[in-house]
Design an enzyme around this catalytic site. Structure first.
Site: not given
Ligand code: KE4
Length: 437
Positions: A150, A245, A273
């Site tokens: 993701y 990523d 994060k």
């Molecule tokens: P954000 O846009 O949510 O800050 O980051 C996106 C993202 C990008 N790359 C990786 C590897 C990520 O894990 C994420 C976001 N992670 C999810 C949970 N694994 C966020 C939780 C959510 O969507 O509420």
């Protein structure tokens, strides 16, 4: 809600009913809705250290850690102090600040492949900018991502995606035009032959390979030996970019991230994060010749009202300063290894086959027939119902895990050995109950 209701501690059930009247699905991010495990999402009122409290005052040892940012735990005093000081000086200026320079320097020193870095407000913004840069730099439009990984919710990435999509049993999203999705090449994680085949099929058309160097959005799935170095070799051979990523792995699996752990130099890296210390920060960085394409220097546009926000950068900077000064990684490694080893043993003692995948202080307990989980296909064989029952059993015991079988759990520096012992005790009880039911 009536003033009387407001006075009484509002239950998660009541709040969820209210929330669904005004927020789609009652949550501001799908994975929070407990769709992956069933039941009513727990509404949290506060967190401190390794614990969170729900709105009715029940306390939980928290292994969700807000999906990764909170490596120092909730409300770390130094982070709160940094945010409070920054807030007293103003919350945003829409202008350059000295703190952003310090933050950018801190990141480039920690992650040498990031010769230049642009701060944004989320991981999604970081990855979408990295893709735009890759397409501009190579003049190509297609890119490779891996099934179950993701990279945020920008259109091109919502193809065979992990995290909330996988949790809901969907892998693509409505609203993404076929003309966009067809440029995304989803391949099996840990399968180098598939990547070689893609470059044979689309010669000189692939701008980049995006990879979570340790997959964590289909549950934790580490890279096979040689997978990441193979990607580096293939992308170099075909003049495509390798984009790590590290939104989750950055400053999580080590101070230099997964690229330092595996000794790979990607062309671009995305962060998020932890670098926000619990506030909204993302970052994209890498080779200066590529990063210099970004406006106002170059012809690739990217912008953000609150990019480099003073409070968020203050929280992130202080978090990195604490990590650098204290180097908690060896203790986190030891504690997480103890926890995962004991959880696996407790499950097996109750005759429940599990596989615990771990990378540093992040882990996932897969309910499988004892099969190693090394790919998206293996993940799909895992027993979601088994995980859901375990999740709710642990919640009852006051242990808060990720409300999805396809996410990671996180240990923080605030978790003590007593906390992990308590967790193992609770899990042993839950496994026995599952076995008896
Ligand atoms: P954000 O846009 O949510 O800050 O980051 C996106 C993202 C990008 N790359 C990786 C590897 C990520 O894990 C994420 C976001 N992670 C999810 C949970 N694994 C966020 C939780 C959510 O969507 O509420």
């Amino acid at each position: 809600m009536s003033t009387e209701t407001e006075k009484r501690a509002l239950s998660s059930e009541l709040l969820f009913a209210e929330a669904q009247k005004v927020i789609p699905g009652g949550v501001n991010s799908p994975v929070r809705a407990f769709k992956g495990v069933g039941g009513t999402p727990v509404f949290i009122s506060r967190g401190e250290g390794a614990r969170v409290w729900d709105t009715e005052g029940k306390v939980y040892i928290d292994y969700l850690g807000s999906w990764g940012p909170l490596i120092l735990g909730h409300a770390h005093p130094a982070v709160v102090e940094a945010i409070t000081l920054a807030a007293s000086q103003g919350t945003t200026f829409g202008a350059a600040t000295e703190r952003e320079v310090r933050m950018a320097r801190k990141i480039t020193e920690a992650v040498p492949s990031m010769e230049k870095v642009r701060l944004v407000s989320s991981g999604t913004e970081a990855t979408m900018t990295a893709l735009r840069l890759a397409r501009a730099h190579t003049g190509r439009s297609r890119f490779v991502k891996f099934e179950g990984c993701y990279h945020g919710h920008a259109d091109p990435f919502l193809v065979k995606a992990g995290s909330g999509l996988l949790t809901q049993g969907i892998s693509d999203s409505a609203g993404v035009p076929a003309s966009v999705a067809e440029l995304t090449i989803p391949l099996p994680y840990n399968d180098l032959d598939g990547v070689k085949e893609a470059f044979r099929k689309y010669p000189n058309e692939i701008a980049a390979v995006f990879v979570e160097p340790v997959a964590a959005n289909m549950g934790v799935v580490p890279p096979n030996d040689g997978f990441l170095s193979g990607l580096r070799e293939i992308t170099k051979t075909h003049d495509a970019l390798l984009i790590f990523d590290e939104v989750i792995t950055g400053f999580r699996v080590g101070y230099g991230g997964a690229q330092s752990l595996f000794n790979i130099v990607p062309d671009l890296t995305c962060l998020g994060k932890i670098i926000g210390g619990g506030l909204p920060v993302g970052a994209v960085g890498g080779r200066a010749d590529i990063m210099n394409r970004l406006a106002p220097l170059g012809d690739v546009y990217q912008a953000g009202t609150l990019s480099g926000n003073p409070l968020a950068v203050a929280a992130g900077l202080r978090t990195l300063e604490v990590l650098q000064a204290e180097n908690p990684y060896p203790r986190l490694e030891k504690e997480a290894d103890f926890l995962c080893t004991q959880l696996t043993a407790a499950a097996r003692k109750s005759g429940i086959p599990v596989a615990c995948n771990r990378a540093a202080s992040m882990w996932t307990l897969f309910f499988t027939a004892g099969v190693a989980v090394r790919s998206y296909r293996d993940v799909q064989q895992a027993d979601r119902t088994g995980y859901s029952r375990f999740f709710h059993g642990m919640l009852k015991q006051g242990i808060y895990l990720a409300p999805s079988a396809f996410e990671a759990a996180f240990l923080s520096t605030a978790h003590t050995h007593a906390d992990t012992e308590l967790t193992i005790k609770a899990a042993t009880k839950v496994f026995e109950e599952l076995c008896a039911s």
